[in-house]
Design a protein around this motif. Structure first.
Motif, PDB file in Angstrom:
ATOM      1  N   PHE A  62       0.822  -1.203   0.000  1.00 19.23           N
ATOM      2  CA  PHE A  62       0.000   0.000   0.000  1.00 19.23           C
ATOM      3  C   PHE A  62       0.863   1.263   0.000  1.00 19.23           C
ATOM      4  N   MET A  63       1.931   1.257   0.810  1.00 15.10           N
ATOM      5  CA  MET A  63       2.782   2.435   0.914  1.00 15.10           C
ATOM      6  C   MET A  63       3.574   2.683  -0.372  1.00 15.10           C
ATOM      7  N   ALA A  64       3.794   1.613  -1.131  1.00 10.50           N
ATOM      8  CA  ALA A  64       4.551   1.749  -2.381  1.00 10.50           C
ATOM      9  C   ALA A  64       3.666   2.167  -3.550  1.00 10.50           C
ATOM     10  N   THR A  65       2.352   2.093  -3.385  1.00 14.11           N
ATOM     11  CA  THR A  65       1.442   2.454  -4.468  1.00 14.11           C
ATOM     12  C   THR A  65       1.078   3.931  -4.393  1.00 14.11           C
ATOM     13  N   THR A  66       0.622   4.456  -5.496  1.00 12.30           N
ATOM     14  CA  THR A  66       0.202   5.856  -5.552  1.00 12.30           C
ATOM     15  C   THR A  66      -1.212   5.927  -6.126  1.00 12.30           C
ATOM     16  N   PRO A  67      -1.948   6.977  -5.790  1.00  9.86           N
ATOM     17  CA  PRO A  67      -3.290   7.137  -6.365  1.00  9.86           C
ATOM     18  C   PRO A  67      -3.225   7.174  -7.886  1.00  9.86           C
ATOM     19  N   ASN A  68      -4.201   6.547  -8.527  1.00  6.22           N
ATOM     20  CA  ASN A  68      -4.242   6.561  -9.982  1.00  6.22           C
ATOM     21  C   ASN A  68      -5.104   7.728 -10.477  1.00  6.22           C
ATOM     22  N   ALA A  69      -5.222   7.837 -11.791  1.00  6.35           N
ATOM     23  CA  ALA A  69      -5.965   8.956 -12.386  1.00  6.35           C
ATOM     24  C   ALA A  69      -7.434   8.954 -11.972  1.00  6.35           C
ATOM     25  N   GLY A  70      -7.995   7.761 -11.717  1.00  2.99           N
ATOM     26  CA  GLY A  70      -9.375   7.692 -11.259  1.00  2.99           C
ATOM     27  C   GLY A  70      -9.539   8.292  -9.874  1.00  2.99           C
ATOM     28  N   HIS A  71      -8.614   7.991  -8.957  1.00  7.08           N
ATOM     29  CA  HIS A  71      -8.651   8.613  -7.627  1.00  7.08           C
ATOM     30  C   HIS A  71      -8.566  10.131  -7.744  1.00  7.08           C
ATOM     31  N   ARG A  72      -7.660  10.613  -8.595  1.00  6.28           N
ATOM     32  CA  ARG A  72      -7.475  12.057  -8.743  1.00  6.28           C
ATOM     33  C   ARG A  72      -8.699  12.706  -9.390  1.00  6.28           C
ATOM     34  N   ALA A  73      -9.320  11.989 -10.325  1.00  7.77           N
ATOM     35  CA  ALA A  73     -10.537  12.519 -10.943  1.00  7.77           C
ATOM     36  C   ALA A  73     -11.644  12.687  -9.908  1.00  7.77           C
ATOM     37  N   LEU A  74     -11.781  11.719  -9.016  1.00  8.71           N
ATOM     38  CA  LEU A  74     -12.801  11.833  -7.963  1.00  8.71           C
ATOM     39  C   LEU A  74     -12.524  13.024  -7.055  1.00  8.71           C
ATOM     40  N   ALA A  75     -11.254  13.236  -6.697  1.00 12.59           N
ATOM     41  CA  ALA A  75     -10.907  14.393  -5.865  1.00 12.59           C
ATOM     42  C   ALA A  75     -11.248  15.699  -6.594  1.00 12.59           C
ATOM     43  N   SER A  76     -11.003  15.727  -7.896  1.00 15.68           N
ATOM     44  CA  SER A  76     -11.299  16.923  -8.686  1.00 15.68           C
ATOM     45  C   SER A  76     -12.802  17.152  -8.795  1.00 15.68           C
ATOM     46  N   LEU A  77     -13.553  16.078  -8.982  1.00 13.95           N
ATOM     47  CA  LEU A  77     -15.012  16.201  -9.065  1.00 13.95           C
ATOM     48  C   LEU A  77     -15.596  16.667  -7.735  1.00 13.95           C
ATOM     49  N   GLU A  78     -15.000  16.238  -6.620  1.00  8.63           N
ATOM     50  CA  GLU A  78     -15.449  16.720  -5.316  1.00  8.63           C
ATOM     51  C   GLU A  78     -15.139  18.207  -5.162  1.00  8.63           C
ATOM     52  N   VAL A  86     -17.002  10.573  -0.748  1.00  8.90           N
ATOM     53  CA  VAL A  86     -16.742   9.190  -1.138  1.00  8.90           C
ATOM     54  C   VAL A  86     -16.926   8.263   0.062  1.00  8.90           C
ATOM     55  N   VAL A  87     -17.749   7.265  -0.124  1.00 12.98           N
ATOM     56  CA  VAL A  87     -17.823   6.138   0.806  1.00 12.98           C
ATOM     57  C   VAL A  87     -17.007   5.019   0.170  1.00 12.98           C
ATOM     58  N   THR A  88     -15.972   4.551   0.849  1.00 16.23           N
ATOM     59  CA  THR A  88     -15.139   3.525   0.236  1.00 16.23           C
ATOM     60  C   THR A  88     -15.118   2.248   1.064  1.00 16.23           C
ATOM     61  N   GLN A  89     -15.130   1.127   0.355  1.00 13.14           N
ATOM     62  CA  GLN A  89     -14.962  -0.176   0.983  1.00 13.14           C
ATOM     63  C   GLN A  89     -13.487  -0.568   1.041  1.00 13.14           C
ATOM     64  N   ASN A  90     -12.631   0.254   0.447  1.00 16.04           N
ATOM     65  CA  ASN A  90     -11.201  -0.030   0.414  1.00 16.04           C
ATOM     66  C   ASN A  90     -10.522   0.440   1.695  1.00 16.04           C
ATOM     67  N   VAL A  91      -9.415  -0.193   2.045  1.00 12.87           N
ATOM     68  CA  VAL A  91      -8.688   0.143   3.270  1.00 12.87           C
ATOM     69  C   VAL A  91      -7.299   0.688   2.963  1.00 12.87           C
ATOM     70  N   ASP A  92      -7.071   1.088   1.689  1.00 13.88           N
ATOM     71  CA  ASP A  92      -5.731   1.466   1.253  1.00 13.88           C
ATOM     72  C   ASP A  92      -5.391   2.942   1.435  1.00 13.88           C
ATOM     73  N   GLY A  93      -6.371   3.782   1.752  1.00 10.73           N
ATOM     74  CA  GLY A  93      -6.108   5.193   1.991  1.00 10.73           C
ATOM     75  C   GLY A  93      -5.817   6.012   0.755  1.00 10.73           C
ATOM     76  N   LEU A  94      -6.006   5.466  -0.441  1.00  7.09           N
ATOM     77  CA  LEU A  94      -5.608   6.167  -1.662  1.00  7.09           C
ATOM     78  C   LEU A  94      -6.515   7.358  -1.990  1.00  7.09           C
ATOM     79  N   HIS A  95      -7.770   7.314  -1.586  1.00  4.90           N
ATOM     80  CA  HIS A  95      -8.649   8.461  -1.848  1.00  4.90           C
ATOM     81  C   HIS A  95      -8.145   9.708  -1.126  1.00  4.90           C
ATOM     82  N   VAL A  96      -7.764   9.556   0.133  1.00  2.90           N
ATOM     83  CA  VAL A  96      -7.264  10.696   0.900  1.00  2.90           C
ATOM     84  C   VAL A  96      -5.953  11.196   0.308  1.00  2.90           C
TER      85      VAL A  96
END
Length: 265
Positions: A62-78, A86-96
């Protein structure tokens, strides 16, 4: 699709993070799974050893991964007011990490750990330091072979030392919802409140195989809100969807942001 009376709420699943390199263990072609249950974790020292060894490797991923373009698009749309949070079922913290500000992690986060005895909360980094101090072989090649959902095959497991609470020496558990465990009431109530404040629900990359997502879809349906489901493969909510899109989430979100004239942050 975004020309609603107000912003949409978003529910995300594992499919949103696959483009960051985090596997989806429920999607089409996924391997058979036997995730550890909460009851197994509580009852068996051996299970806790396997879990913490695998979880250590999962945390490193998880720490080695980075948010992808979809995560960034959601942040931009917000940020533009098109979505409400965003309600997320994921536990990776990438949305934040991508810049989303209103994120309800209904299944918890790998970045938090708490004691089941005294309730003390810890940052994951401090627990990782304890794990490595007590288990110097943990990062040796072949010592841990990862399996789905944080499970693992560990060589020399009899000598593995699980982390304990530095306050009371009690049992530690990552702040994630295991199979057989209920979502905390306050967390789910926050998700329900987000839907109530929104004009509809956009489901992204979730097969809706667990009850959490199904209940939120049903809440929107009963409120006569539109439900848009975007996923590769069938979901348990397809019959309740107002719009069903067979697509990867990143490509869908980039197209959606482009259509709305929202630049990606």
């Amino acid at each position: 699709m975004l020309a609603q009376e107000g912003p949409l709420a978003v529910l995300t699943g594992a499919g949103v993070s696959t483009d960051s390199g985090i596997p989806d263990y429920r999607g089409e072609g996924a391997p058979p799974r036997a995730p550890m249950t909460f009851q197994q974790f509580l009852a068996s020292e051996t299970s806790r050893k396997r879990y913490w060894a695998g979880s250590h490797r999962g945390w490193g991923t998880f720490m080695a991964t980075t948010p992808n373009a979809g995560h960034r698009a959601l942040a931009s749309l917000e940020a533009s007011g098109r979505i409400n949070g965003v309600v997320t079922q994921n536990v990776d913290g990438l949305h934040v990490r991508a810049g989303s500000t209103r994120v309800i992690d209904v299944h918890g986060s790998m970045s938090r750990v708490f004691c089941l005895v005294c309730g003390q909360a810890f940052n994951r980094d401090s627990v990782e330091e304890q794990l490595l101090r007590e288990n110097p072989r943990l990062d040796e090649p072949g010592f841990v072979v990862l399996a789905p959902d944080g499970d693992a095959d560990v060589s020399g497991i009899e000598n593995f030392v699980v982390p304990t609470c530095s306050v009371c020496a009690g049992m530690l558990k990552p702040d994630v919802v295991f199979f057989g465990e209920l979502v905390p009431r306050k967390r789910f109530a926050a998700a329900q409140a987000l839907l109530t404040e929104s004009s509809g629900l956009l489901v992204l990359g979730s097969s809706l195989a667990v009850n959490t997502g199904v209940r939120l879809v049903e809440q929107s349906r009963r409120a006569a809100q539109p439900v848009i489901i975007v996923n590769r493969g069938a979901t348990k909510g397809d019959a309740k969807a107002s719009i069903r899109v067979e697509s990867g989430t990143t490509e869908f979100l980039l197209a959606l942001a482009d259509r709305a004239g929202v630049p990606i942050l």
